[in-house]
Design a protein around this motif. Structure first.
Motif, PDB file in Angstrom:
ATOM      1  N   ASP A  10       0.837  -1.194   0.000  1.00  0.00           N
ATOM      2  CA  ASP A  10       0.000   0.000   0.000  1.00  0.00           C
ATOM      3  C   ASP A  10       0.873   1.246   0.000  1.00  0.00           C
ATOM      4  N   GLN A  11       0.260   2.375  -0.402  1.00  0.00           N
ATOM      5  CA  GLN A  11       1.000   3.622  -0.545  1.00  0.00           C
ATOM      6  C   GLN A  11       1.586   4.107   0.785  1.00  0.00           C
ATOM      7  N   ALA A  12       0.852   3.903   1.879  1.00  0.00           N
ATOM      8  CA  ALA A  12       1.328   4.366   3.182  1.00  0.00           C
ATOM      9  C   ALA A  12       2.619   3.643   3.570  1.00  0.00           C
ATOM     10  N   THR A  13       2.638   2.328   3.324  1.00  0.00           N
ATOM     11  CA  THR A  13       3.827   1.551   3.659  1.00  0.00           C
ATOM     12  C   THR A  13       5.017   1.982   2.803  1.00  0.00           C
ATOM     13  N   ILE A  14       4.764   2.174   1.498  1.00  0.00           N
ATOM     14  CA  ILE A  14       5.844   2.594   0.595  1.00  0.00           C
ATOM     15  C   ILE A  14       6.356   3.969   1.025  1.00  0.00           C
ATOM     16  N   GLY A  15       5.425   4.860   1.383  1.00  0.00           N
ATOM     17  CA  GLY A  15       5.821   6.186   1.845  1.00  0.00           C
ATOM     18  C   GLY A  15       6.723   6.109   3.068  1.00  0.00           C
ATOM     19  N   ARG A  16       6.337   5.263   4.022  1.00  0.00           N
ATOM     20  CA  ARG A  16       7.122   5.117   5.245  1.00  0.00           C
ATOM     21  C   ARG A  16       8.462   4.445   4.967  1.00  0.00           C
ATOM     22  N   ALA A  17       8.471   3.508   4.032  1.00  0.00           N
ATOM     23  CA  ALA A  17       9.718   2.821   3.687  1.00  0.00           C
ATOM     24  C   ALA A  17      10.709   3.801   3.065  1.00  0.00           C
ATOM     25  N   LEU A  18      10.165   4.732   2.241  1.00  0.00           N
ATOM     26  CA  LEU A  18      11.033   5.747   1.617  1.00  0.00           C
ATOM     27  C   LEU A  18      11.559   6.714   2.672  1.00  0.00           C
ATOM     28  N   ALA A  19      10.644   7.179   3.529  1.00  0.00           N
ATOM     29  CA  ALA A  19      11.031   8.154   4.547  1.00  0.00           C
ATOM     30  C   ALA A  19      12.055   7.562   5.519  1.00  0.00           C
ATOM     31  N   GLY A  20      11.945   6.267   5.751  1.00  0.00           N
ATOM     32  CA  GLY A  20      12.829   5.635   6.737  1.00  0.00           C
ATOM     33  C   GLY A  20      14.064   5.028   6.119  1.00  0.00           C
ATOM     34  N   ARG A  21      14.396   5.429   4.871  1.00  0.00           N
ATOM     35  CA  ARG A  21      15.522   4.817   4.160  1.00  0.00           C
ATOM     36  C   ARG A  21      16.827   5.015   4.921  1.00  0.00           C
ATOM     37  N   GLN A  22      17.722   4.062   4.779  1.00  0.00           N
ATOM     38  CA  GLN A  22      18.991   4.103   5.493  1.00  0.00           C
ATOM     39  C   GLN A  22      20.132   4.109   4.479  1.00  0.00           C
ATOM     40  N   VAL A  23      21.174   4.879   4.770  1.00  0.00           N
ATOM     41  CA  VAL A  23      22.331   4.944   3.883  1.00  0.00           C
ATOM     42  C   VAL A  23      23.080   3.618   3.933  1.00  0.00           C
ATOM     43  N   LEU A  24      23.447   3.114   2.744  1.00  0.00           N
ATOM     44  CA  LEU A  24      24.161   1.823   2.696  1.00  0.00           C
ATOM     45  C   LEU A  24      25.663   2.037   2.667  1.00  0.00           C
TER      46      LEU A  24
END
Lengths: 196, 196
Positions: A182-196
């Protein structure tokens, strides 16, 4: 249907997620099966009412007080993971990723259902932080509306105590498909991205 | 997890169709809930072991002997519906389409599982037909391999007694979609067609 069987069906159908058809199937399975199984189940039921109480430290359901988790010296007492229920505690502990202590709220804030901060075990958590050396509190409530609100409230409450308050990550589940998320999950996944 | 809760989870997980996750959810629901519900369920369980026996006429599970069905004078004693289990009896009787009597086999013939005619209540059915005036025996076992084999065996056994033996219809379920039905069901629906 014989009355005792009908009563058993009614009692089983009161359990969450068990409708009348499933309850009927279970009841007949039990009646058909051996007597020992019924007696074992009945005893296990009565045992939990007689032997289970809340741990005076972390508020989880336990037979011994303090619970095995709070009494375990190998667990880091400086990190506390806050969960909504004893079953959430079990779900997290099963993975073995967390070796600190827990604190069980017994619910989530829910203005609609009239559940406020005083209905949860938040005061006990604050007292606990005052009485012992705690480095970090990880809030592991579900990423639902009530779970998020509860996390925000606890974070605000604990901030003045000078303890680090963190929140478990929200994002795509392992093995999840981006396409079906869902869009909410994708949004949160993007916002919570971590530098590799 | 506290030992009494773990034991309750184990006992619940022995029920058919209930895995460990569902059992855990149910156990925590019960522990969290009111004590009365647990005691009611426990009592209902013990009641079925203490009070349930087989009806001496139709072999269903009952509290009173003969069962309410066999004791009901408004039910036609000349038509007997043969079912595999007491739960099948309940499923048929719930609809109210059938107002005769029943006979419970307590299983189906299954050579693979070593279940032969002597393991079912077939002898009791034959005795019953000899002792009373029965016009028709409707065999209402499931249209599975074992159900069909059992129906055939009973039909052959009862033929010499001069009683009409019939079999419930096999075909598309009400509301079923022809498009999604399996070939065997469509074949049976065609073979069992009725003139309008």
């Amino acid at each position: 249907m014989a009355d005792p069987i009908r009563r058993l069906v009614q009692e089983l159908a009161r359990l969450p997620g068990i409708g009348e058809k499933t309850a009927t199937r279970l009841a007949f399975h039990l009646v058909r099966g051996n007597r020992q199984q019924i007696e074992d189940l009945s005893r296990a039921l009565l045992d939990v009412t007689e032997k289970i109480r809340l741990c005076s430290v972390c508020m989880t359901m336990t037979e011994a007080d303090p619970c095995t988790c709070c009494a375990d010296p190998r667990r880091d007492p400086e990190v506390i993971c806050v969960v909504a229920s004893p079953s959430d505690l079990v779900a997290i502990d099963r993975g073995g990723h967390f070796r600190g202590r827990y604190h069980v709220l017994h619910g989530l804030l829910s203005p609609l259902e009239g559940i406020g901060p005083d209905d949860l075990r938040i005061a006990e958590l604050v007292r606990r932080l005052g009485a012992s050396e705690v480095r970090e509190v990880i809030i592991a409530t579900s990423p639902s509306v009530d779970g998020e609100a509860t996390a925000m409230y606890i974070a605000r409450t604990l901030k003045p105590l000078g303890v680090t308050v963190s929140r478990i990550a929200t994002g795509l589940p392992v093995g999840g498909e981006l396409e079906y998320s869902d869009q909410a999950t994708i949004g949160r996944a993007l916002a919570g991205r971590q530098v590799l």
